[in-house]
Structures are given as C-alpha cells and as structure tokens.
Design an enzyme around this catalytic site. Structure first.
Site, PDB file in Angstrom:
ATOM      1  N   ASN A  98      65.254  55.714  42.501  1.00 39.30           N
ATOM      2  CA  ASN A  98      64.164  55.299  43.388  1.00 39.30           C
ATOM      3  C   ASN A  98      62.963  56.233  43.321  1.00 39.30           C
ATOM      4  O   ASN A  98      61.823  55.790  43.283  1.00 39.30           O
ATOM      5  CB  ASN A  98      64.670  55.181  44.828  1.00 39.30           C
ATOM      6  CG  ASN A  98      65.622  54.012  44.999  1.00 39.30           C
ATOM      7  OD1 ASN A  98      65.808  53.211  44.088  1.00 39.30           O
ATOM      8  ND2 ASN A  98      66.242  53.909  46.169  1.00 39.30           N
TER       9      ASN A  98
ATOM     10  N   THR B 280      16.746  34.386  41.933  1.00 33.10           N
ATOM     11  CA  THR B 280      17.622  34.199  43.080  1.00 33.10           C
ATOM     12  C   THR B 280      17.977  32.719  43.065  1.00 33.10           C
ATOM     13  O   THR B 280      17.151  31.883  42.660  1.00 33.10           O
ATOM     14  CB  THR B 280      16.961  34.553  44.432  1.00 33.10           C
ATOM     15  OG1 THR B 280      15.805  33.735  44.602  1.00 33.10           O
ATOM     16  CG2 THR B 280      16.563  36.016  44.490  1.00 33.10           C
ATOM     17  N   HIS B 281      19.211  32.377  43.421  1.00 34.28           N
ATOM     18  CA  HIS B 281      19.662  30.977  43.368  1.00 34.28           C
ATOM     19  C   HIS B 281      19.541  30.393  41.958  1.00 34.28           C
ATOM     20  O   HIS B 281      19.400  29.184  41.801  1.00 34.28           O
ATOM     21  CB  HIS B 281      18.858  30.085  44.329  1.00 34.28           C
ATOM     22  CG  HIS B 281      18.777  30.591  45.731  1.00 34.28           C
ATOM     23  ND1 HIS B 281      19.529  30.065  46.756  1.00 34.28           N
ATOM     24  CD2 HIS B 281      18.030  31.573  46.305  1.00 34.28           C
ATOM     25  CE1 HIS B 281      19.236  30.699  47.891  1.00 34.28           C
ATOM     26  NE2 HIS B 281      18.323  31.625  47.632  1.00 34.28           N
TER      27      HIS B 281
ATOM     28  N   GLU C 249      32.884  34.276  27.524  1.00 34.29           N
ATOM     29  CA  GLU C 249      33.650  33.285  28.283  1.00 34.29           C
ATOM     30  C   GLU C 249      35.061  33.787  28.588  1.00 34.29           C
ATOM     31  O   GLU C 249      35.581  33.580  29.689  1.00 34.29           O
ATOM     32  CB  GLU C 249      33.762  31.975  27.495  1.00 34.29           C
ATOM     33  CG  GLU C 249      32.461  31.204  27.401  1.00 34.29           C
ATOM     34  CD  GLU C 249      32.620  30.027  26.452  1.00 34.29           C
ATOM     35  OE1 GLU C 249      32.770  28.895  26.930  1.00 34.29           O
ATOM     36  OE2 GLU C 249      32.607  30.257  25.215  1.00 34.29           O
TER      37      GLU C 249
ATOM     38  N   SER D 154      32.369  26.187  15.689  1.00 32.02           N
ATOM     39  CA  SER D 154      33.195  25.029  16.020  1.00 32.02           C
ATOM     40  C   SER D 154      33.740  24.434  14.738  1.00 32.02           C
ATOM     41  O   SER D 154      33.047  24.393  13.720  1.00 32.02           O
ATOM     42  CB  SER D 154      32.337  23.998  16.754  1.00 32.02           C
ATOM     43  OG  SER D 154      32.871  22.702  16.577  1.00 32.02           O
TER      44      SER D 154
ATOM     45  N   ASN E 172      29.112  29.995  19.763  1.00 29.74           N
ATOM     46  CA  ASN E 172      29.643  29.997  21.118  1.00 29.74           C
ATOM     47  C   ASN E 172      29.880  31.411  21.634  1.00 29.74           C
ATOM     48  O   ASN E 172      30.389  32.252  20.905  1.00 29.74           O
ATOM     49  CB  ASN E 172      30.975  29.241  21.144  1.00 29.74           C
ATOM     50  CG  ASN E 172      30.799  27.775  20.793  1.00 29.74           C
ATOM     51  OD1 ASN E 172      29.795  27.168  21.136  1.00 29.74           O
ATOM     52  ND2 ASN E 172      31.766  27.226  20.078  1.00 29.74           N
TER      53      ASN E 172
ATOM     54  N   GLN F 176      60.365  45.731  41.878  1.00 27.01           N
ATOM     55  CA  GLN F 176      60.372  45.760  40.413  1.00 27.01           C
ATOM     56  C   GLN F 176      59.239  44.910  39.851  1.00 27.01           C
ATOM     57  O   GLN F 176      58.779  45.134  38.735  1.00 27.01           O
ATOM     58  CB  GLN F 176      61.727  45.244  39.911  1.00 27.01           C
ATOM     59  CG  GLN F 176      61.871  45.233  38.412  1.00 27.01           C
ATOM     60  CD  GLN F 176      63.297  44.879  38.020  1.00 27.01           C
ATOM     61  OE1 GLN F 176      64.250  45.487  38.488  1.00 27.01           O
ATOM     62  NE2 GLN F 176      63.439  43.887  37.175  1.00 27.01           N
TER      63      GLN F 176
ATOM     64  N   LYS G 198      55.416  46.150  38.056  1.00 27.59           N
ATOM     65  CA  LYS G 198      54.996  46.618  36.744  1.00 27.59           C
ATOM     66  C   LYS G 198      54.339  45.546  35.882  1.00 27.59           C
ATOM     67  O   LYS G 198      53.301  45.777  35.273  1.00 27.59           O
ATOM     68  CB  LYS G 198      56.183  47.253  36.017  1.00 27.59           C
ATOM     69  CG  LYS G 198      56.432  48.659  36.541  1.00 27.59           C
ATOM     70  CD  LYS G 198      57.703  49.252  36.011  1.00 27.59           C
ATOM     71  CE  LYS G 198      58.354  50.081  37.105  1.00 27.59           C
ATOM     72  NZ  LYS G 198      58.955  49.250  38.202  1.00 27.59           N
TER      73      LYS G 198
ATOM     74  N   LYS H 293      27.088  25.123  16.096  1.00 20.26           N
ATOM     75  CA  LYS H 293      27.543  25.868  17.272  1.00 20.26           C
ATOM     76  C   LYS H 293      27.627  27.375  17.042  1.00 20.26           C
ATOM     77  O   LYS H 293      28.039  27.822  15.971  1.00 20.26           O
ATOM     78  CB  LYS H 293      28.922  25.375  17.723  1.00 20.26           C
ATOM     79  CG  LYS H 293      28.929  23.992  18.326  1.00 20.26           C
ATOM     80  CD  LYS H 293      28.046  23.828  19.550  1.00 20.26           C
ATOM     81  CE  LYS H 293      28.572  24.461  20.801  1.00 20.26           C
ATOM     82  NZ  LYS H 293      29.869  24.008  21.221  1.00 20.26           N
TER      83      LYS H 293
ATOM     84  N   TYR I 178      63.334  50.961  49.644  1.00 18.88           N
ATOM     85  CA  TYR I 178      63.210  50.255  48.381  1.00 18.88           C
ATOM     86  C   TYR I 178      63.887  48.893  48.453  1.00 18.88           C
ATOM     87  O   TYR I 178      64.999  48.761  48.964  1.00 18.88           O
ATOM     88  CB  TYR I 178      63.844  51.082  47.249  1.00 18.88           C
ATOM     89  CG  TYR I 178      63.731  50.396  45.913  1.00 18.88           C
ATOM     90  CD1 TYR I 178      62.546  50.459  45.182  1.00 18.88           C
ATOM     91  CD2 TYR I 178      64.781  49.641  45.383  1.00 18.88           C
ATOM     92  CE1 TYR I 178      62.420  49.811  43.966  1.00 18.88           C
ATOM     93  CE2 TYR I 178      64.658  48.984  44.166  1.00 18.88           C
ATOM     94  CZ  TYR I 178      63.479  49.074  43.467  1.00 18.88           C
ATOM     95  OH  TYR I 178      63.355  48.423  42.268  1.00 18.88           O
TER      96      TYR I 178
END
Lengths: 469, 469, 469, 469
Positions: A116, A161-162, A296, A283, A291, A328, A331, A289, A323
């Site tokens: 532990n 903005t926006h 992304e 593509s 990309n 477990q 991790k 293309k 514990y």
C-alpha cells in the site's frame, strides 16, 4: 509440496483455492504498472539504504539487495525480464525475481513496508517526473510562441469577439495571450508538485510501521520535499493524481483553443496561415485538400483527457478509508493522459514553429470587418459626443458602408459628414488600422511598447525556469 | 421618437429590429449575475476613483457616481430595485439606473472599460470571496474533527482496507486522516486564489484601453494582488473558474468519503456511531428508521458538483480568442457549486460535532475481524521466522479460528503451538489490540505519541490560519 | 402539547429532537420538486380512484380526496398555496394541506403507498411529459430545416471535411444532414419513453404493498404502458432519468454542431449567412458588431447539459439497494436540462427560420477552395488513368493553380494539358460546380433527385408524427 | 524516382515535404483500428462483390480482390502481416498489401468508396458485434442471478433504504431486482443496435458516390438493416458510438451497485456472503484478510467507463460538418469500454455463481434492525388506528426496545400494551419476519407467489433471447 496449487501468492496461507485465470487477468495491474519499474526500483533502493542506515538490516544485506535490483533493472531494459500476471503487479514481479537472484535476503526488502505505501510512493515518483516533463515541454512551447511573436511585431489582424471582427490587434499580442495561458499551466503544475512530492513510506499497510524507520531519509533519497502526516491518509490519498489530471485538462483546454484557431485560420475564407506540410495531410479522394490534422487531433484529444479526469474522480467518490482496490484504476487514466499531453505539447510546439503567416490575408480581413468602427466612435468622443451617442453614429455609418460594399475609410468625407457634423478630414488618420493598434500602448494592451514589455518579461521568466535546477 | 423600437439597447445603432422576447429571455444572464451586484458596485466604485485619480473624470463626477452607486446598492438590498431582462445583465441594469439617478455623468463610468473586462472583474471578485468563505468553513470542520479526535484518543476500532478489517487503529488517528485531506483543500484553495485575484480592468473589449488608466490602483482598491499581462487573455480567461470548481470537487470528494463512512458506521451491523437526531430523518412508513439523510445528500451532491466542473470545461473547450458568449455559462455552474460546497461543509461540521461514538461496538468489530493476525505474524518474525513464513502461519491460524468461531486470542496455547513450535505463552501479550496500536508510535502512525503530535501541529496551523488577516 | 417540538414531522415518533433549520434547508427538495405539483396531484387522483375501485376506501372518501386535490391545484395555480420547507417536499406539503381541507380522511390517501413509490411515479410522469415536449420541438425544428432546404435546392456551397473545402454540395443537402440527426433524436426519445412510462405504484417503501391494489389501473389512469416487475427495483431505479438526460445530451450535441456552423458562416470571411437581427446582439463598445449570441449560447449550454448527465451518473454509481437519499439529486439536473433543451430547440428553430443565405458568398468560396479537383481526377479516370494516378495529377494541377492565384477552371487548356496528355477541351464541362453536384444523384447523395427524395420521405414522416395521438 | 521522399502517401501529389515521424506517430490510428481488421476485410469483400454485381468491375477482378483479402486475413491471424504506421491506418495498410499481392487491380477496390465511409462502415460493424457480445454476457449474468434466486426462495434478509434496515425481503426478490436492471440494459442495447446497423457505404468522402452502386446490397452483405439517408450525415455521424458508450455506462452503473452490495455484505459486520476464494485476494501483510478485489475493481472501473462516454461527447461537441480528424478519437474510448464491460460482466457472472449466502447472518441482521416495526404499525391500523398514529406508536416502541437492547418480538405483552391498549397477544404472529414477507404477495412484491411469477417470466424471456437467431 501439498500446497502447490496456491503457493505462488504471497498471501496464500488462508486460501484453499487457486485464483481463476479469468480473475487473475481481470485483477492484475501489470499492463499499466510495469511502466513504473524505474520508480519501483529507485524507491526500493532508497528503502534498502534507509533500512541499513537505521540498523534494521545489515550493510551487506542492503548491498546485496541494491545489486540485485540493479541487475533486474538491466534485465528489464534488455527486455529479458519475464513478466508474469500470476504475480499481479510490478512490485511482486520484481520482488520475486530479487529472491531468485539473491536468495531469502531479498525478502527483507519488505521489512517495514507494505504494497500500500510502496505503490503510493512509486506512483508519486512517476507523477512527479511526468509533471516535470510537462513543464519542460510547456516552456518549449512558450519559447516557440514568443519567437513567433517577436517575428510578427508589426503584423496586424482582426481581434475577434464572438468570432466577429472586433478591433485590430498585433499578431504578436494575439500569440502572447496563449503564452499567458501556458505560463499559468506551468505555475499550476508547480503548485501540484508540492502535493505530489510527499513520501508515504513508513505508513505500511495503513496503521504505520512497527520498525524504527527514518522516513525523512527515504523522502530525501527519492528527491521528495516532505513526509506524510497520517498513515491512513498516506495509503488512501489519490488527490495528487486527480490534481495532476486537472492540470493536464487545463493544458489541453488551452491547446484546444489554439488548435481551433489554427483550423479556422487555415480555411481559405481566412487564409491567415499556411499550414506546414509536415503537420497536415491530404485526402485519398480530393487532390486539393490540405487538412490541419495535427491541430484537429489535438482538439479531439482534449475530450479524451477531460474524460480521464472524470474517470478517476468518479472512481474515488465515496470510497471509505483506507486503501480500496478501486484505486488501482488510477494508473491507466494518468498514464494515458500523460502520454497525450506530452505528445500534444510537442506536436503543437513543432507546428507553431513552422507556421507561416499571411499578412495580406489579415489586412483583407480587417477591411471587410469594419475594425475601425470603434476608432470612429472614439474620434467622435474626442470631438465632444458622449460615448453612447458616438457609438450610435458609428453603428449607422457601418450599416451604410456595408450596404454600399465599402470600408469606412473608403467613404467620402461628404458621406461621413452626413452622420455627424462633428466629423472633419482628420477622421481618416483615425481610421488607419496601425494607428488603432499603436493607440493601445498601455500595459497589457496591443500597442508596440506593451508587447515589447510582455516579451521582455516572459523571456526573463523563461531564462529563470529553464535553467533552474 | 424615431428609434423607439430599439432605443433601449446600448448597442442598437446598427440594428433595425428589436430582439424577440424569446431570445431576450434566452440570452439574458440576470438570473445568475444579479448575485454579483455587490461586486459590480464595488468594482465600479474602484474604477470611478481611479478615473478621477488619473484625471480622466473630475473628482465631482467621481463622487456623484459613487454616491449614485451607493443608492443603488441600498435599493437592491431594500428589494426596491427594478431588475429588467431587457437590459440583459447586472451591469447594464445598474448602469441604466445610475444614469436615471445622476444624469448623463453616469455614462462616464463606462470610460476605458468594456463589459468584457467589467464582467471578468466582477466574477473574479465573487469567486475570490467564495473561496475565502470555503476556507473559513474548512477550518471550522477541521476544528470539529480535531476536537472529536482529542476526545477519542484511546477509542480503538478496526482500520479497514477493502472494507475488510485490517489492523486496529485509534479513532483519533482515523479522524485525523480526514483532517489532512481538508488541510490540503485549504492549501489548494490558497493556490487557486493566486490566479483569481488578478485584475483584468483596463483590457477593455479585448485590445486594451486608449485611456491612461492606473490599473495597479484599481487592483489594489478591490483587494487584488496583481494586474493582467495581456488584454486578450484578460477577457477570455476562465481558468480561475475551472480551477475553483476543481477545488470544490476535491472538497466534495473528501466529504463524500467521510459521508460514506458515516452511512456505513450507522448501519446496525457496524453500529459505531449514533446519528444526531437533528441530522437524520425517519420514514413515513417504517417507524424504526433513523436515516443518515444529511450524509447521503452530501454524498449525492458530490455528483452535482463534479458535473458542474465538467459543464464549464466542456463549454470552454476549443473556443477561439477572445470573448465568446458561451462564457456566460460560467456563472450558473460556479454559483450552484459554491452554494452546495458551502452548505455541505456547514452541515458536515454540525453533524460531526454531534456524532456519538460507540466504543463497545468498535471492540466487537475488532474481535470478529481477526485484527491481531498481523501481530501474530510479527511475533513469529521476532522469534526468527521470515516474514513470508510468519504470514503463512498466521493465515492458517485465522482459517482455523474462523472455522472454530473464535478469536485468535481465544485459542488455547496448545492450539496455537500446533501452527509453529516457536510460539509460547508470551504470544497473548502480543495479541492484545491496544498494544498493537501502541506499537505503531513512529511519526505518522496510529500510536498515542504520533497522534498527539499530529493534533499539536494541526492546532498550531489552525491558530495561524484562523487569525490571519 | 408535550410533543410540540417535533410534532410536525410525519415520522417523528422515535425522535426526541427537532431537526435543525440548517439541516431542514439542506435536506428539503421543495425548490425542485414543487415543479412536480401537477404530476403529484394527478398521480394521487389516480391512486384514490384505484383505492375506491378496489374497495380499500369508499367512493365517498375517494371523491372527497379528489375534490380536495382539485382545490389544492387551484390554490397553487392562484399562488395562494403556502409552501413550507418544514414539510420537506411537494408530497408532504400537499398531503398536509389535504388533511387541513378535508380532515383525517386525507390521510387515507397514503394507504398502500409510500413516498418512495410516489416520488418515483411523479417524476416518471414529469419526465414523460418533458420528453414529449422535446419531440414536439424537434419536429418543429425539422419542419423549419426542411422548409429552408426546399427553398435552397439549387444553392451550392463547399462541403467541408476538416473545415477545408472538399466537394460542392447543395445547401439543401447540407441542411438535410441535420434533419437526419434530429430525426434520430426523436426516435431515441421514443425508445427512452418505453422505459419511462412504467408505473412504480404498489411498490410501497420497497417490499411491495400489503393491500390488494390494482396496479394496472393506476398505470392506465396516468397514461402509462406497463407496471414494474420488482418492487425493490421500482423504488431504486433512476435509469429512466439518466437515459432521458443522455437523450438531451445528444440533442444538444447536434444543436452545438449546427450552432458552430452558424457562428463560422456568419464570420465575414465566410459570409454565407445573414444573421437575423432578432437573434444577434451588438457591442457596447464596437459599433460594427453583430454577434451570433443565440448560436453561441446554444453551443455553450451544451456543456451545461453534458455536465448534468455526468452529475446524475456519478450520484447513482455504487448505491446499494434500495432508495437512498442521494437520489433526491435526480430532479435538479433533469429539470435544468429540460428547460435548457426546450429553450435551445425553440431558439434554434426560430433562428433557422429567419436565416438569410448569401449564395454569392458561397460561390466565391467554391472558387477559392478548388472544389472541382476531385472532378478533374474523375475525368482523368474516365480517360483511362487509375484513380491513384489521376489523384496525383490533379493534386499537382491544384498546387500549380494556387501558385498562379487562379481556379482550375481558369487555367488555359495548354496549362492543363501540361499535367497529362489525356486532357482535352471537354475537361471544362467537368470542372463546372453545378455538374459536380448533379453527378452525385444516387440515393443519399447531394444530387437534385436524391435531395427531392429525402425531402419527400421526411415530409411523410413529419405528417405521421405530428398528427399521431 | 524524383518523388521518393513523399511517394508513400496516397494523397501525396500536392505535397512537397514528408510528414515528420513525430507527426506520423501522433496522427496514426493503427494502435486502435488494427483491432478492426476483420471488419475492414469483411466490408471490403462486400464492397467488391457489389461492385461486380453492378458491373463496375469484372467478376474476375472481384474474385482476385476477395482472394487477396482472404490471404491478408490469414497473414494477420498468423501474425505475419507487417503493420506500418507510415500507412496511417488499418485501411491503408491492407490496401497497400492488397496491391502488392494482386497488382494494380487492387486499387479498383477503392472505386466509389472513400476512407470516410469505409471507416464508418468498419466501426459500425465492430460496434454492432460488440453490442451483441454484451447481450450474450448480460443474458448469462441474468441466468446466474435467476439461478441464485431460485436457490434462495425462502432466505430472508433485511431490505434496506438509506442502508438502514427497512423491511424483510426474500433474497430471491433482492437478486431479481438486479435482473430487471440488466434486462433493461439488454433492451436498451437492442434499441441502440437499430441505429448502429445502418450502412454508410456509398456516401464516399461526403457528397455521395458518382458510381451506380447498389447500397442495399452492401448493407445486406454485412448483415445490416438499412442504408443511410444523407451522405454528409453518414460520414460525420458518431451518435452510434456515443449511444453504445452510454449503454455501457448503464451496465456499469448496475454492476457497480451489485458490486457495492457484495463488498458491504462480505464485511464481517454483515457477513451475509462468503466470497468465493477464486474471486478474492489476500494481503501481503495481514494474514486474516480476504478482500473482495473483483467486486472493488468492477466498482472502480465504472469510473473509467463513465469517463470514456464523456471523452467522446466532449470530442464531438460543436464539430462542423462533415468529417473532422477529431473523430478518430472515437475508437480508443469505445474499444477500452468494450473490453472493460465484457470483462466485468464475465467476472460478475462467475463471482455471483460461486457466492455463498449465510442465512443465519441475515436473520441476525433482521433482529437487530427492528424490521418488524412496519408490521406493528399495520397491526395497529387493522385494530382501528390511523396509519399516522400507528406509525407514531410503533416508533415509540422501537425507541423503548432499543434502549432495553431487545427486539420488538422479545418485549413482553405488558410492555407492548403500554404503548397502545389496542394491542393484544395476536401481535406476536404479526411480528414474525417470514409472515411479513408472505403478506407482500401481490405482483411485484417480495412474497413467494410474486417471486415465482417473476422467475417464470424472466426464464421465458431468457429462452426467447438466448435462442433467437
């Protein structure tokens, strides 16, 4: 040998039946915790040294243990170590091998220690090293952003903005906004580290050890700052993982915002940036293309990391002391989040380093966005209008210009005067974008002196953190 | 009257049509941000003072504004203020009323400021005050826990791992484990506050103000430590809310663990605690019921607060710079989380204060849980067995005793000796629970000196934080 | 009067002390469940009728109860009902008032029923009505989208992948993609309703009633399809809320995607749509601004609703059977999500109805995006190249044209031939955008016949669902 | 060979530079999508057959392709296939190898198909098979629960609300409550499958294919029910993954509740169950420990799966049409959730099968929990008290008995009469636990006829679903 069916488990005494292999595979944690072998060995070395220093084992015993652990480390790195799910986890696999290598003295390593507190120490070491590696990559990314800012001091683009064009800003100022976000991430990581670098060794299973251990010594040996206050807390605390996951979520949130802008800016309707080919893909169908895949994916992986924070917080909710095996599940989420954050920081730094900016496309966007409307309002205020009235007049002028398909600066002085008799020819100076930027030169603003100051201060900070011990 | 249809909006110049009331209700933020009226007024007072100090407005104008704001505060507190969703938010409602009260000079308050930096300031002030109130309640809860610990120094109960009895611990030690959790929450709140108490005033809409403002002065006036570095970051940063929500989630996680134990311990199978009647309820059907409702609700509300952190993190993901209206969704989640955390801390402190503990029930649980098995193993080690072998022997003894329906300490010396010839009569000392606790007396352990040390240090800390400025 | 301190609670018999007002406020659920008063009354009316029909109470008693409940409903609607947190929840408030109005017979309403099954019934009714209201708004939104699609059959714009121009599509086809998403939401809601409309009445507290009730009758009376199978499940099941929240998250996810496109498309770099003024706002600083606030808020509120799903799932995790007070936290999240989803669907429908599309801006985007490159590749395949080779050649042509600043269709035939000797003059037909769309005319594609078929089928579906009982 | 640096990518025509290996590793999806090789090959076989059937390729070409794909499948299963991250994903790896094996005709497989619709098909097939495997395990778990219920028809234990003893129930009834939850999960999976089994083939990149394909035929070939309506929706829809993840979260929520009860019930204070040794583990320190690790891990993994749902929902939020690379993050979360759900269902079924129940411990818990108090109240009602009054009296009797340390049934008739003069000797029949259970014999209740009916209906249902095609 009558116990052969269950003699392999270290806790088999009370048990009559062997664990089923379905359950063995289900409960083992080796898939994840084998990544902690370095920390497990370093923690055991520290423990062995301390045991000898306190006289609990002899110096020869300690040396034999440390030598054995060194050999195991080598075996693992040479891929010659035989991992077995039968021994459940990294700790038992290593301990079993140690006893094979050096005989029964290997079992003395367990003195005054339980799985532990051992797993808590190993994982704290792993998390601490992860956070330090994030800080290194954050400072690299900041370095790259500052470099791009320095190279684009006089490039002007719409500040939004926006997602609507608002006021002209310098590209340097825009990039430095991200620098501030990542600097906060760095500092937040520092704060988290204070709560990671605490040694739980000596807590044993939950109630504290019965051996006269020197807990401060083990803490020092593994590079930690302090020692736990309460043994029950020491073995059941996973705050340090949740806080580190939260830090990783904040980093990803900032990366996702930058990624979003790279994606939007590389659309031809904006055209502000030229994607580095090494960071884009094409593509299999559409030949034209290019990309922004790397951006992304960084944006998309933000979801993965947020989900991982949620995973652990849900797991920890309402667990009684101390514990519980549920823990477990700390991790997997952390290791995946760690790998993701590290990869995203590196890829983003590489991509930003090679981004090309198209200043002309930015100027075109300024024109079509009426980004000098605020300037017109401020001009009217300087001529004696109230701000509200000035705002109203400029709004009407924009509506007129939009209908005519022209910029404000392209209207004739007669047209402009029709909105207010306070307007005269000097308005054209005021409608110039560069001047609008220059006018915002107070600390924190987009003007050139403000930006230079920001760069200076961040470079000083970078020098400090990059060369700190 | 030509503008009557749309004259009410401060940004109406360019617009031909009035906002629909469906949209007005949908986009307004008054439901939440009216709770920020105190901060809005205090922030405006600071801004007005600074404007006068910098000579942007006159001292008389500043005084008129500050007087007007004082009247508005009084109107709100007397419930005489007319809130209107037509004016969208708390800022516009107050500004509109200010102009009614003191005439056009009221509009000068907006000089060098935008709603973007204004709302950021108001909300930072609100969050800072919320965090400070959490710290106050945390320290009260710690105080109560320490008091209960001090009153239960020699009460012994099973310490659990996996909810299975593991080793005897003192109740004081158990309660002090929670003290450590809440102390970390307190410190984490301190760290968050460093990133909350930063003034964004002067950032204006996004690019920085064109007025020569003294940003340091406004920061000082509202009790903040520092000033933003970059105006675009200043208006689009919501890190401080997410970090505060994370802190609230950690507090709730700790409360949920304590609540879970209260719920389990008040089940008759445990019977460790007697629920205070004021914190329980009965059943409308079942007369014997005494339900731990307060603890259950605290546990249940943990989900609500976790969801609120997630809400804002999802909202902020991938937003381009700078302000986007999405960010309005920061207040609802925070205000609800704030109220929940505050209520839960208060209720938990009240409940813990009145908890009665049943030491006899705890002793019964020790007996049926074989909590001296580890002691038997340690005894065998002291007689020369390896720990692994000793563990094996003790495991067999437990299996035997369980079948016989007796505790280890209730076996005869002959029965005990049948497991190892190293066992002699002195084993009975070793099987005593109190001695098992006493033996773990090193720092951090459950022994009485260790516990006394923990209490001393936390009381010193409490004295420090409770009387700090 | 000896019991005056605690006589108000219906379960007070065993209790010596009064609940503290702090706890009373903390544990009450009236803030949320008072919104369920209609369902509580309708459920009680159904229960009373059934009790009489089974002979458990007399017809007169049933009538008195039903009359009393009708009066209470009126009082609530006239805002004359006195809610009191002292009576904890909507059920107790109403029951208390019922007894005041009609005397002790009011208590008979509780026969064979517990708050556990009563609250489950009320909430199931509320959720069922909410889901039905979502379906109504979804079908309205679909109606509006189909109308816009029908009005834009020949408008062509770039279809995007990776936010990069990919292939030309019709605006109708683009809008119909959203129709499919919302249709799935409608159907998913239908599936959820099957698991909502199950009556838990008769489960009593947890073990089932001891009265000979006709559970099927109550189910029919409240418009439900079926009756619970297991009483313990009936009082502890909150699946129906989680599933409904998940449905709301899917609706919000789809709305957020549409909102994102509205936001991007109204940026001047795209300029595809003209925002209806009633659904936008301006800036108090920048006169030229027209901000897509309604779309941004819909996008932002997606986070809120996702968080609410998470809230309840966290709350429900690992709760033992049967009812636990944690479950009270089911109403807040659902009611808020319900209001948000309903508002967002209405606002989106209103906004889409008034969206203006700029076909010229779309054509300009087609040109600058090389959206006929796939057509060039297909042309080369038709002349005998393999697709991979054709893709390679077209890719080189795009790179060349981009450097020259021209569209593919603007290159000379000589320039085009330099990439492949298989190219001849007929390539120019092939590079036409409208033809590219027409060529994809198989079911599901963007061609006009396919689109007409989609519209026909969805209109048939709308007719069916909008006029179903 | 002038293009050697970038000739390996299928979309390399326009590109000058090679992708960096950092980016190649970052953007590749092979780690996850290689698990989809079976689906990719089966989907390609269906596509090739359909292309031949429509006359787009010849029958010989189709046969060559199908033979080649069969060889590749064998190579993969023999672990002889060389996966390369350079080819990004499973589709490109297989296509590349196909062309090596059968020459340029291999490239014809790509006719009328894009990676966008191909990956959507593969993943839909994978998800559909996953859901079917969950259904199989759910029905096994239900089978085991029903078997345990049938074996424990007359075992009585406390039914709990608020984890407080409420009313006696039969163990069979308790277990059948879980059966209802898992049955809902099964049906919810059915509903999800309707939206998974839709073929997207023919959508090509986003706008629909230009080839005259028979989309219905491919759908039939892969065992799907229907064909997409809109090509843009077809390539950008990930609803089916989110809905499936939600289903997995509901399964885990139910498993977590059952796990929680197993954990609590195996604590010695309850002692209701004897953990099968194969599903528990011991402690390396504490010889007496027998820990419910399998149950704890199931409970803990609930967090992991909830987080995974959140991951994908966050990733999908606000993505514009159509395909975006973010969507690649759909596979990791689903595959991990799939493995977890499958493992947890199997382990739970195995554990429940071997659970031993301790009826005596359950009876002891009935006694100490005053589970006949409701019966006493009902008795008083039958003697003419109102329920509220009866409840009050029984509550006082419990308080008295608790102070005396006795059960209600252990009080003398005089003591009982002191609470109400309506009590006479026949009350002792009423206080019997078994009779309390028997009295709740209406449908859905815990009585023996009700339970027998539940078992009968679920066995019929099991027979139906387990032998359906």
């Amino acid at each position: 040998m009558k116990n052969s069916k269950h003699s392999t488990k270290l806790w088999g005494g009370r048990f009559q039946k062997r664990t089923s292999s379905l359950v063995e595979n289900f409960t083992q944690s080796l898939d994840y915790d084998r990544y902690l072998y370095l920390q497990d060995i370093a923690g055991s070395v520290a423990h062995a040294r301390m045991l000898a220093s306190c006289g609990v084992i002899s110096t020869q015993e300690s040396s034999a243990i440390i030598d054995g652990l060194g050999k195991i480390r080598q075996e693992i790195e040479d891929d010659e170590f035989k991992w077995s799910v039968e021994f459940e986890d990294v700790h038992m696999n290593i301990e079993k091998r140690l006893t094979e290598l050096i005989g029964p003295v290997g079992q003395k390593l367990h003195t005054g220690r339980s799985r532990n507190d051992q797993v808590a120490l190993d994982f704290r070491m792993f998390v601490a090293e992860s956070l330090a590696s994030w800080q290194k990559e954050i400072s690299s990314l900041i370095h790259v952003l500052v470099h791009q800012a320095s190279s684009n001091l006089s490039t002007i683009l719409p500040g939004y903005t926006h997602l609507q064009p608002a006021q002209p800003v310098s590209l340097a100022h825009h990039l430095l906004a991200y620098v501030q976000m990542f600097k906060r991430d760095y500092e937040r990581t520092d704060d988290a580290l204070k709560r990671v670098r605490i040694s739980p060794l000596g807590a044993a299973a939950l109630a504290g050890t019965t051996y006269p251990l020197d807990q401060e010594m083990t803490a020092r040996e593994v590079g930690f700052d302090s020692v736990y206050e309460n043994s029950m807390d020491a073995v059941s605390d996973r705050d340090f993982v949740m806080e580190s996951l939260f830090v990783s979520c904040m980093i990803m949130t900032h990366l996702s915002r930058l990624a979003e802008e790279i994606i939007i800016w590389s659309n031809p309707g904006f055209g502000f940036i030229k994607l580095p080919e090494a960071y884009s893909t094409g593509s299999s169908i559409m030949p034209q293309k290019k990309n922004p895949d790397a951006a992304e994916l960084i944006r998309g992986k933000t979801g993965s990391v947020l989900g991982r924070l949620m995973s652990l917080m849900v797991t920890m909710k309402a667990l009684p002391l101390t514990y519980n095996r549920d823990m477990q599940e700390d991790k997997g989420p952390f290791i995946e989040a760690h790998n993701t954050v590290l990869g995203c920081l590196q890829v983003m730094a590489g991509m930003v380093r090679e981004l090309g900016f198209d200043a002309q496309a930015m100027v075109a966007a300024l024109k079509r966005g009426y980004l000098n409307a605020t300037e017109m309002a401020d001009y009217l205020v300087s001529k004696g209008e109230t701000f509200r009235q000035a705002h109203h007049i400029a709004g009407k002028a924009v509506a007129y210009a939009e209908n005519r398909g022209a910029g404000l600066e392209e209207l004739s002085i007669e047209e402009l005067k029709s909105f207010s008799d306070k307007i005269s020819k000097d308005i054209f100076d005021c409608l110039d974008y560069q001047q609008a930027v220059n006018r915002r030169n107070f600390p924190g603003g987009t003007g050139p002196d403000s930006v230079a100051g920001q760069i200076k201060r961040i470079e000083d900070w970078l020098n400090k953190v990059q060369f700190s011990p």
